[in-house]
Design a protein around this motif. Structure first.
Motif, PDB file in Angstrom:
ATOM      1  N   HIS A 154      17.334  68.671  28.890  1.00  0.00           N
ATOM      2  CA  HIS A 154      18.018  67.831  29.885  1.00  0.00           C
ATOM      3  C   HIS A 154      17.015  66.868  30.538  1.00  0.00           C
ATOM      4  O   HIS A 154      17.241  65.658  30.602  1.00  0.00           O
ATOM      5  CB  HIS A 154      18.678  68.744  30.925  1.00  0.00           C
ATOM      6  CG  HIS A 154      19.286  68.037  32.096  1.00  0.00           C
ATOM      7  ND1 HIS A 154      20.645  67.935  32.283  1.00  0.00           N
ATOM      8  CD2 HIS A 154      18.721  67.393  33.153  1.00  0.00           C
ATOM      9  CE1 HIS A 154      20.887  67.254  33.394  1.00  0.00           C
ATOM     10  NE2 HIS A 154      19.732  66.922  33.948  1.00  0.00           N
ATOM     11  N   GLU A 155      15.885  67.402  31.001  1.00  0.00           N
ATOM     12  CA  GLU A 155      14.914  66.550  31.708  1.00  0.00           C
ATOM     13  C   GLU A 155      14.251  65.547  30.757  1.00  0.00           C
ATOM     14  O   GLU A 155      14.029  64.390  31.122  1.00  0.00           O
ATOM     15  CB  GLU A 155      13.841  67.410  32.400  1.00  0.00           C
ATOM     16  CG  GLU A 155      14.375  68.440  33.393  1.00  0.00           C
ATOM     17  CD  GLU A 155      15.222  67.853  34.520  1.00  0.00           C
ATOM     18  OE1 GLU A 155      15.136  66.635  34.762  1.00  0.00           O
ATOM     19  OE2 GLU A 155      15.988  68.617  35.137  1.00  0.00           O
TER      20      GLU A 155
ATOM     21  N   HIS B 107      16.441  62.628  30.316  1.00  0.00           N
ATOM     22  CA  HIS B 107      16.295  61.651  31.410  1.00  0.00           C
ATOM     23  C   HIS B 107      15.117  60.720  31.117  1.00  0.00           C
ATOM     24  O   HIS B 107      15.188  59.508  31.331  1.00  0.00           O
ATOM     25  CB  HIS B 107      16.000  62.371  32.728  1.00  0.00           C
ATOM     26  CG  HIS B 107      17.202  62.926  33.434  1.00  0.00           C
ATOM     27  ND1 HIS B 107      18.393  62.252  33.545  1.00  0.00           N
ATOM     28  CD2 HIS B 107      17.381  64.098  34.095  1.00  0.00           C
ATOM     29  CE1 HIS B 107      19.256  62.993  34.249  1.00  0.00           C
ATOM     30  NE2 HIS B 107      18.665  64.121  34.579  1.00  0.00           N
TER      31      HIS B 107
ATOM     32  N   TYR C  84      28.667  68.920  35.552  1.00  0.00           N
ATOM     33  CA  TYR C  84      27.560  68.229  36.222  1.00  0.00           C
ATOM     34  C   TYR C  84      27.370  66.822  35.646  1.00  0.00           C
ATOM     35  O   TYR C  84      26.885  65.915  36.325  1.00  0.00           O
ATOM     36  CB  TYR C  84      26.284  69.069  36.061  1.00  0.00           C
ATOM     37  CG  TYR C  84      25.108  68.544  36.839  1.00  0.00           C
ATOM     38  CD1 TYR C  84      25.198  68.345  38.211  1.00  0.00           C
ATOM     39  CD2 TYR C  84      23.906  68.248  36.214  1.00  0.00           C
ATOM     40  CE1 TYR C  84      24.130  67.851  38.933  1.00  0.00           C
ATOM     41  CE2 TYR C  84      22.830  67.762  36.924  1.00  0.00           C
ATOM     42  CZ  TYR C  84      22.942  67.565  38.285  1.00  0.00           C
ATOM     43  OH  TYR C  84      21.874  67.071  38.989  1.00  0.00           O
TER      44      TYR C  84
ATOM     45  N   GLU D 160      22.986  61.701  34.710  1.00  0.00           N
ATOM     46  CA  GLU D 160      23.270  63.113  34.428  1.00  0.00           C
ATOM     47  C   GLU D 160      24.237  63.245  33.254  1.00  0.00           C
ATOM     48  O   GLU D 160      24.157  64.198  32.475  1.00  0.00           O
ATOM     49  CB  GLU D 160      23.839  63.819  35.669  1.00  0.00           C
ATOM     50  CG  GLU D 160      22.927  63.823  36.883  1.00  0.00           C
ATOM     51  CD  GLU D 160      21.552  64.422  36.628  1.00  0.00           C
ATOM     52  OE1 GLU D 160      21.365  65.115  35.613  1.00  0.00           O
ATOM     53  OE2 GLU D 160      20.640  64.166  37.434  1.00  0.00           O
TER      54      GLU D 160
HETATM   55 ZN    ZN Z   1      19.348  65.769  35.665  1.00  0.00          ZN
END
Ligand code: ZN
Length: 449
Positions: free
Chosen positions: A278-279, A282, A354, A361
């Motif tokens: 996930h990070e 980003h 989320y 996100e």
């Molecule tokens: Zn995030």
């Protein structure tokens, strides 16, 4: 000033409807403005330039009512680092069309215009907006009212630099991991984290790992950082925020794990390294895609999938967020669990994904699912893997295929997205996802999966 608490006027210039515009000049003090949305509709906070243009819109999610998100994934407040004299407008409405001029606010419901004054600029101004209640029925009365308080100035303790960290350097597939040396007192957590970083990096295409690494993105791990918890990616433009919080501004463009124990505590909710994927997603979004987090292809798909198609209003999630929060949810869950079974697995309450938080996100969450090419329940949120994502949201899947597998930076000359697909037919599957147009957001979120 009619809507403000008496006595605080000196802290804030306020106008119920006559526009305020920003002052100019670089030598103004820094100020902090916090807007808390206690009403039942989304609000927007937007900067009003000296020339009367509207810029930098921020959405503030409602704190109650049918549109409120109560799973702690979205805050009903927004904090803006600003300068004394900068003007903002707070309003409801115009959700799909951000206004660019004061005239375009004609059809919005304006709560007020405001600007921080020079009085004690270090203390944050907190504006809380609530429903007007009974009096809103009066002709011409506003349905939203604002009140204003002033928070405490940051103490010396708040502003002093955090622990002078000493790092040991690790790597995972060429990505640098700088680990606060205090973490090695229980070194098995570090070894598990580095192994998870390797597993995460292996989920990404090699060229993406190279792009992230070449952009200077590191993963920085701390034993603790005072009040900060969990993990985040700091955007490349985030230096001033980092400086204000007492962090090294070189963390801009890096992933930061604020407290290693947080990671060790909830890593089991994902497949190995899922939250790190996930990070890193980003980072890839910010560093590699055209216009970074402002990439219009991702933004447009987010708007369609989340706000128009409402695909992510109610989905299954692993962990404590799926637990019923009150008696009504417990009853509904029990009924679902004892029903005919046509709804598939019934192991908790469906929540708003989320991914619905914002475009960044959205990209990171659905990339985490997309990059799992086997049948593991990899991401914490459903869809958990690529196969499920192809079934559930093929348009987003196609976009992610272009981003990750075709190595496109989604430049302007790429083909545009196709029009949205026609609404799908009513069936258990659709119900389970809460995607039926006639189902309100609140009731959709309460569906049990
Ligand atoms: Zn995030």
């Amino acid at each position: 000033m009619a809507n403000l608490d008496a006595g605080n006027g000196d802290w804030l210039r306020w106008s119920d409807d006559a526009p305020l515009t920003s002052e100019t000049g670089d030598d103004r003090d820094r100020a902090t403005l916090k807007v808390v949305n206690e009403c039942s509709k989304p609000l927007h906070v937007q900067w009003v330039t000296a020339g009367g243009k509207l810029r930098n819109r921020r959405r503030v999610a409602p704190g109650k009512g049918r549109y409120a998100i109560l799973d702690n994934s979205v805050k009903n407040e927004h904090t803006e680092g600003t300068l004394v004299g900068d003007a903002f407008v707070i309003y409801a409405g115009l959700d799909d069309t951000p206004p660019e001029t004061l005239e375009a606010l004609d059809t919005a419901e304006i709560v007020g215009f405001l600007a921080c004054t020079g009085k004690d600029p270090a203390r944050p101004r907190v504006v809380t907006v609530a429903d007007a209640g009974f009096f809103s029925g009066l002709v011409g009365a506003k349905t939203l009212v604002a009140s204003h308080t002033v928070g405490a100035a940051p103490t010396e303790e708040d502003t002093k630099p955090l622990h002078p960290y000493v790092y040991k350097r690790e790597t995972a597939c060429g990505i640098i991991i700088d680990v606060d040396d205090r973490c090695y007192e229980r070194g098995e957590r570090v070894r598990a984290f580095v192994a998870d970083c390797e597993a995460a990096a292996k989920r990404l295409p090699k060229n993406a790992v190279a792009a992230i690494r070449d952009a200077g993105c590191r993963i920085v791990v701390h034993e603790e950082t005072g009040k900060w918890t969990h993990m985040c990616y700091h955007p490349r433009q985030g230096q001033s925020w980092l400086r204000d919080q007492g962090f090294d501004e070189n963390l801009a463009g890096c992933v930061q794990l604020y407290r290693l124990d947080d990671y060790a505590g909830d890593r089991g909710l994902w497949g190995q390294g899922g939250s790190i994927v996930h990070e890193l997603s980003h980072a890839y979004h910010d560093c590699y895609l055209r216009d970074g987090h402002g990439n219009k292809f991702i933004g447009r798909r987010y708007d369609r999938a989340v706000h128009a198609e409402r695909l992510y209003d109610a989905v299954r999630v692993k962990g404590p967020q799926s637990k019923p929060r009150d008696a009504a949810e417990r009853r509904l869950l029990f009924l679902r669990q004892t029903a005919c079974g046509c709804m598939g697995r019934v192991d908790g309450v469906a929540r708003r994904h989320y991914a619905a938080t914002n475009a960044a996100e959205f990209f990171a969450e659905l990339s985490t699912a997309y990059l799992c090419r086997d049948d593991e329940d990899y991401n914490k949120w459903e869809p958990h893997n690529q196969r499920q994502l192809w079934q559930f949201d093929p348009e987003t899947c196609k976009l992610l295929e272009r981003v990750w597998d075709d190595g496109e930076a989604l430049d302007d000359d790429c083909a545009d997205e196709p029009p949205p697909p026609p609404p799908r037919s009513l069936c258990c599957r659709v119900l389970r996802w809460g995607a039926v147009p006639s189902v309100g957001a609140e009731s959709a979120r309460r569906l049990i999966v």
